[in-house]
Motif scaffolding. Structure first.
Motif, PDB file in Angstrom:
ATOM      1  N   ILE A   1       2.220   9.793  -8.768  1.00 49.95           N
ATOM      2  CA  ILE A   1       2.122   8.410  -8.270  1.00 49.95           C
ATOM      3  C   ILE A   1       3.210   8.085  -7.268  1.00 49.95           C
ATOM      4  N   ARG A   2       4.438   8.545  -7.521  1.00 54.00           N
ATOM      5  CA  ARG A   2       5.563   8.154  -6.675  1.00 54.00           C
ATOM      6  C   ARG A   2       6.302   9.385  -6.147  1.00 54.00           C
TER       7      ARG A   2
ATOM      8  N   ARG B   1      10.071  10.384  -3.867  1.00 55.66           N
ATOM      9  CA  ARG B   1      11.318   9.920  -3.249  1.00 55.66           C
ATOM     10  C   ARG B   1      11.486  10.738  -1.981  1.00 55.66           C
ATOM     11  N   VAL B   2      11.308  10.074  -0.843  1.00 53.52           N
ATOM     12  CA  VAL B   2      11.338  10.737   0.461  1.00 53.52           C
ATOM     13  C   VAL B   2      12.620  10.344   1.179  1.00 53.52           C
ATOM     14  N   ASP B   3      13.476  11.309   1.403  1.00 56.39           N
ATOM     15  CA  ASP B   3      14.760  11.070   2.077  1.00 56.39           C
ATOM     16  C   ASP B   3      15.542   9.943   1.415  1.00 56.39           C
ATOM     17  N   GLY B   4      15.478   9.909   0.069  1.00 57.55           N
ATOM     18  CA  GLY B   4      16.246   8.923  -0.690  1.00 57.55           C
ATOM     19  C   GLY B   4      15.537   7.619  -0.950  1.00 57.55           C
ATOM     20  N   GLU B   5      14.355   7.410  -0.362  1.00 52.38           N
ATOM     21  CA  GLU B   5      13.620   6.154  -0.536  1.00 52.38           C
ATOM     22  C   GLU B   5      12.390   6.387  -1.416  1.00 52.38           C
ATOM     23  N   LEU B   6      12.195   5.544  -2.437  1.00 48.60           N
ATOM     24  CA  LEU B   6      11.025   5.633  -3.305  1.00 48.60           C
ATOM     25  C   LEU B   6       9.810   5.053  -2.610  1.00 48.60           C
ATOM     26  N   VAL B   7       8.705   5.808  -2.610  1.00 48.58           N
ATOM     27  CA  VAL B   7       7.466   5.338  -1.987  1.00 48.58           C
ATOM     28  C   VAL B   7       6.304   5.656  -2.914  1.00 48.58           C
ATOM     29  N   GLU B   8       5.251   4.828  -2.824  1.00 43.94           N
ATOM     30  CA  GLU B   8       4.017   5.119  -3.552  1.00 43.94           C
ATOM     31  C   GLU B   8       3.271   6.200  -2.780  1.00 43.94           C
ATOM     32  N   ILE B   9       2.732   7.183  -3.496  1.00 43.03           N
ATOM     33  CA  ILE B   9       2.084   8.305  -2.826  1.00 43.03           C
ATOM     34  C   ILE B   9       0.806   7.877  -2.109  1.00 43.03           C
ATOM     35  N   GLU B  10       0.233   6.724  -2.516  1.00 43.14           N
ATOM     36  CA  GLU B  10      -0.967   6.225  -1.859  1.00 43.14           C
ATOM     37  C   GLU B  10      -0.657   5.585  -0.511  1.00 43.14           C
ATOM     38  N   GLU B  11       0.608   5.275  -0.275  1.00 42.69           N
ATOM     39  CA  GLU B  11       0.973   4.696   1.020  1.00 42.69           C
ATOM     40  C   GLU B  11       0.842   5.746   2.119  1.00 42.69           C
ATOM     41  N   GLU B  12       0.764   5.282   3.337  1.00 40.51           N
ATOM     42  CA  GLU B  12       0.724   6.200   4.478  1.00 40.51           C
ATOM     43  C   GLU B  12       2.143   6.691   4.751  1.00 40.51           C
ATOM     44  N   ILE B  13       2.363   7.970   4.515  1.00 38.17           N
ATOM     45  CA  ILE B  13       3.703   8.551   4.657  1.00 38.17           C
ATOM     46  C   ILE B  13       3.738   9.393   5.929  1.00 38.17           C
TER      47      ILE B  13
END
Length: 353
Positions: free
Chosen positions: A180-181, A183-195
């Motif tokens: 579900i989640r 941590r990209v470069d220290g920032e938590l993001v929801e995996i459903e978001e556009e990364i």
């Protein structure tokens, strides 16, 4: 009780062989050289007095059972010697041209040092300065449960560490596996978001495996989460104690930051005479033999046909010239072109094959 270490070896009334009742103080922890005319008593002082007394005291410290195999040693003709440490003597007539023969190998101290380093040594990552250890899941759980109750944490699995790229395929795979989640470069993001990640920048991606609050009975859940994180992170796991510090664990004998690994310490790892412990570049000798191109081909304005390779001049055999001609023919290298005008790829073929 304070132990006072004597800084000198004090010799009083030395009369061994041709020594004439001399008194002498020799400083410790320094290189001391005994010089003098032949027959002046250098060997009598160094070997027959200082070394002999050191060996005699060492043998006397052993058990009576061990002493019977070593024999009785006579006390040198001297009134007193104080401040004497255990001594080692190397035969002054022993010479060896073997580069693998050192003071340590001749005296066999080398074997004891290898054993000592293997037993008390603590390997450290050369990049991060962190001690390299391997840990079991039980040890990881015990380490985490040392923190007080109500401590909040999240267990993460590092899947990308300092690698360039957009990592689109990896993120899609993690999404399909149900995570579900991130941590990209220290920032938590929801995996459903556009990364969207910059292709030419280095990135760190950690998968959030679980969020846990330390309390009674949480050990089983924590163990399962760590096991999942280690499996996904190729043996590495991160525990982020929210608002506090971050713990890194590695089930392999490796640095938890960069993955630099080393095998368990054992004596052969410290042997420069064994392939397992010797430096791969110098084979344990401490120096390398390399070819100086400027000596092999000093005048690069000459062509190969004009004898540019000075190392083959003069030659009584046609073996090497014929070998060179065959290589040049195979790779299409013009032997009448000055060496300095040859493409680097062709020049490297001539030098290194």
């Amino acid at each position: 009780m304070r132990v006072v270490t004597k800084k000198t070896i004090s010799i009083r009334g030395a009369r061994t062989h041709n020594l004439k009742n001399i008194d002498l103080d020799i400083p410790k922890d320094q290189l001391v050289v005994l010089t003098g005319l032949s027959g002046s008593g250098k060997s009598s002082l160094a070997f027959d007095t200082i070394y002999a007394e050191g060996q005699r005291r060492y043998v006397e410290s052993l058990s009576s059972y061990a002493r019977q195999f070593l024999g009785q040693m006579d006390k040198p003709d001297v009134d007193s010697i104080t401040g004497l440490s255990p001594s080692i003597s190397i035969d002054q007539k022993t010479t060896s041209n073997n580069p693998r023969s050192t003071v340590a190998t001749v005296t066999e101290i080398y074997d004891y040092l290898r054993l000592l380093f293997a037993r008390v040594g603590r390997p450290t990552c050369p990049k991060h300065g962190i001690e390299i250890t391997s840990q079991t899941i039980e040890q990881m759980v015990d380490r985490i449960l040392e923190y007080p109750e109500r401590t909040r944490l999240q267990v993460l699995a590092p899947v990308v560490s300092g690698r360039r790229g957009e990592h689109v395929k990896l993120i899609d795979e993690l999404k399909k596996e149900g995570y579900i989640r991130l941590r990209v470069d220290g920032e938590l993001v929801e995996i459903e978001e556009e990364i969207k990640l910059e292709k030419n920048k280095k990135h760190d991606i950690d998968v959030v495996i679980d969020r846990i609050v330390i309390k009674e009975g949480v050990a089983t859940r924590l163990s399962d989460s760590l096991e999942a994180a280690l499996k996904l992170g190729n043996g590495q796991a991160i525990v982020d104690l929210i608002g506090q510090e971050e713990l890194r664990f590695n089930e392999h004998h490796a640095c938890p930051m960069c993955g630099f690994s080393i095998s368990e310490l054992e004596p052969r790892l410290f042997s420069f005479n064994a392939p397992y412990g010797a430096c791969e570049k110098c084979d344990g000798l401490g120096h390398k033999l390399e070819v100086d191109v400027d000596l092999v081909i000093p005048d690069k304005s000459l062509s190969l046909n004009e004898g540019a390779i000075l190392a083959w001049q003069p030659t009584s055999s046609q073996y090497y010239p014929q070998l060179l001609a065959s290589v040049c023919k195979h790779y299409g290298i013009d032997m009448d072109t000055p060496v300095k005008d040859l493409p680097k790829a062709q020049f490297d073929k001539i030098l290194y094959g």
